[in-house]
Design an enzyme around this catalytic site. Structure first.
Site, PDB file in Angstrom:
ATOM      1  N   HIS A 161      10.451  -2.988   7.979  1.00 32.68           N
ATOM      2  CA  HIS A 161       9.266  -3.426   7.240  1.00 32.68           C
ATOM      3  C   HIS A 161       9.557  -3.808   5.782  1.00 32.68           C
ATOM      4  O   HIS A 161       9.146  -4.868   5.323  1.00 32.68           O
ATOM      5  CB  HIS A 161       8.195  -2.331   7.278  1.00 32.68           C
ATOM      6  N   SER A 209       3.669  -6.763   2.726  1.00 34.96           N
ATOM      7  CA  SER A 209       2.734  -5.924   3.457  1.00 34.96           C
ATOM      8  C   SER A 209       1.296  -6.139   2.956  1.00 34.96           C
ATOM      9  O   SER A 209       0.791  -7.256   2.986  1.00 34.96           O
ATOM     10  CB  SER A 209       3.163  -4.461   3.354  1.00 34.96           C
ATOM     11  N   MET A 210       0.639  -5.087   2.439  1.00 34.70           N
ATOM     12  CA  MET A 210      -0.685  -5.284   1.851  1.00 34.70           C
ATOM     13  C   MET A 210      -0.626  -6.280   0.707  1.00 34.70           C
ATOM     14  O   MET A 210      -1.587  -7.029   0.459  1.00 34.70           O
ATOM     15  CB  MET A 210      -1.268  -3.966   1.340  1.00 34.70           C
ATOM     16  N   ASP A 260       9.643  -4.160  13.014  1.00 38.93           N
ATOM     17  CA  ASP A 260       8.828  -3.614  11.928  1.00 38.93           C
ATOM     18  C   ASP A 260       8.031  -2.451  12.496  1.00 38.93           C
ATOM     19  O   ASP A 260       7.246  -2.630  13.426  1.00 38.93           O
ATOM     20  CB  ASP A 260       7.908  -4.709  11.386  1.00 38.93           C
ATOM     21  N   PHE A 270       0.836  -1.199   0.000  1.00 40.63           N
ATOM     22  CA  PHE A 270       0.000   0.000   0.000  1.00 40.63           C
ATOM     23  C   PHE A 270       0.874   1.254   0.000  1.00 40.63           C
ATOM     24  O   PHE A 270       1.763   1.394   0.839  1.00 40.63           O
ATOM     25  CB  PHE A 270      -0.892  -0.033   1.243  1.00 40.63           C
TER      26      PHE A 270
END
Length: 265
Positions: free
Chosen positions: A224, A93-94, A194, A25
């Site tokens: 992250h 992530s997303m 993260d 994202f």
């Protein structure tokens, strides 16, 4: 709006085993491009699409939603299935949530799932105010470039549009309900340090999926965006080994049996 330099989608035509990579994202394909190159060099067919609303300016993301982002990777998966015998899905992530939904929805059409610091929830008190707040405030500070490695930067927006954040919140809730439908082998790689996605998200995912073949790898030296961080090579090695174990003969050494064509940035 023109694309930011480095945000271009990437595609490599390799062998009968493919990998679909999903970026995060407010990010772009740049965050996963080294991983895509690593896979392509080993003879795999690789697709790394640019999600709608990304790679230009944050305002463009504000007029898109999870349906647009998921539709893009769903379309790519279907194209890869037409071309290849096996398809693995992966995401950051997303992008991890997108990959997990692809696995949940497509079943045997997905051979395995690889996720890096996968997101499962929009955290913080403000997340509960998003339904109202998004009509009052257009954007908040960005989340891009959480990287331990000095100088290295992620190509992502410096602002998060709240309409898109609200849609993301709804998407995570949807994916969470679908996690029990994920039965494929799963490789989950996460960073204990993260600053964007807490460990609780990975723990939740691991507790909800129905996969029997599960491998968890800790990325001790990275934040992250671990695919651009100190543990990038570890991610690449673990990913290639995961694919090689499930699809024997699919992964070759660079320069050996990896003929193909590349398109993209």
């Amino acid at each position: 709006m023109p694309l930011q330099t480095g945000a271009e989608p990437f595609r490599h035509e390799g062998g009968e085993t493919a990998v679909l990579l999903c970026h995060g994202f407010t990010g772009s394909p740049q965050s996963l491009r080294p991983w895509a190159d690593h896979l392509a060099e080993r003879g795999l067919t690789v697709s790394l699409p640019l999600l709608p609303g990304h790679g230009t300016r944050w305002q463009d993301l504000g007029v898109t939603g999870w349906q647009d982002w998921y539709a893009e990777v769903d379309r790519e998966l279907r194209l890869l299935r037409d071309r290849c015998a096996r398809v693995f899905v992966a995401g950051l992530s997303m992008g991890g949530a997108l990959a997990l939904r692809l696995a949940a929805r497509h079943g045997d059409a997905v051979s395995g799932v690889m996720v890096v610091n996968p997101a499962n929830k929009v955290h913080g008190v403000a997340s509960h105010a998003l339904p109202v707040l998004r009509h009052l405030v257009p954007a908040t500070k960005g989340i891009a470039s959480d990287i331990a490695k000095p100088v290295t930067r992620e190509l992502g927006y410096d602002r998060v549009p709240l309409h898109a954040a609200h849609s993301l919140r709804n998407f995570f809730r949807l994916v969470d309900r679908e996690l029990p439908q994920v039965t494929q082998p799963l490789l989950l790689m996460r960073s204990p340090q993260d600053h964007v996605v807490p460990p609780a998200d990975s723990a939740r995912i691991l507790s909800r999926v129905s996969s029997v073949d599960v491998t968890e790898v800790l990325l001790e030296q990275s934040y992250h965006v671990a695919t651009l961080d100190y543990d990038a090579e570890l991610i690449f090695r673990e990913g290639a080994a995961f694919i090689g174990r499930l699809a024997p003969g699919a992964v070759s050494e660079p320069g050996l049996g990896n003929e193909g064509t590349t398109a993209g940035g």
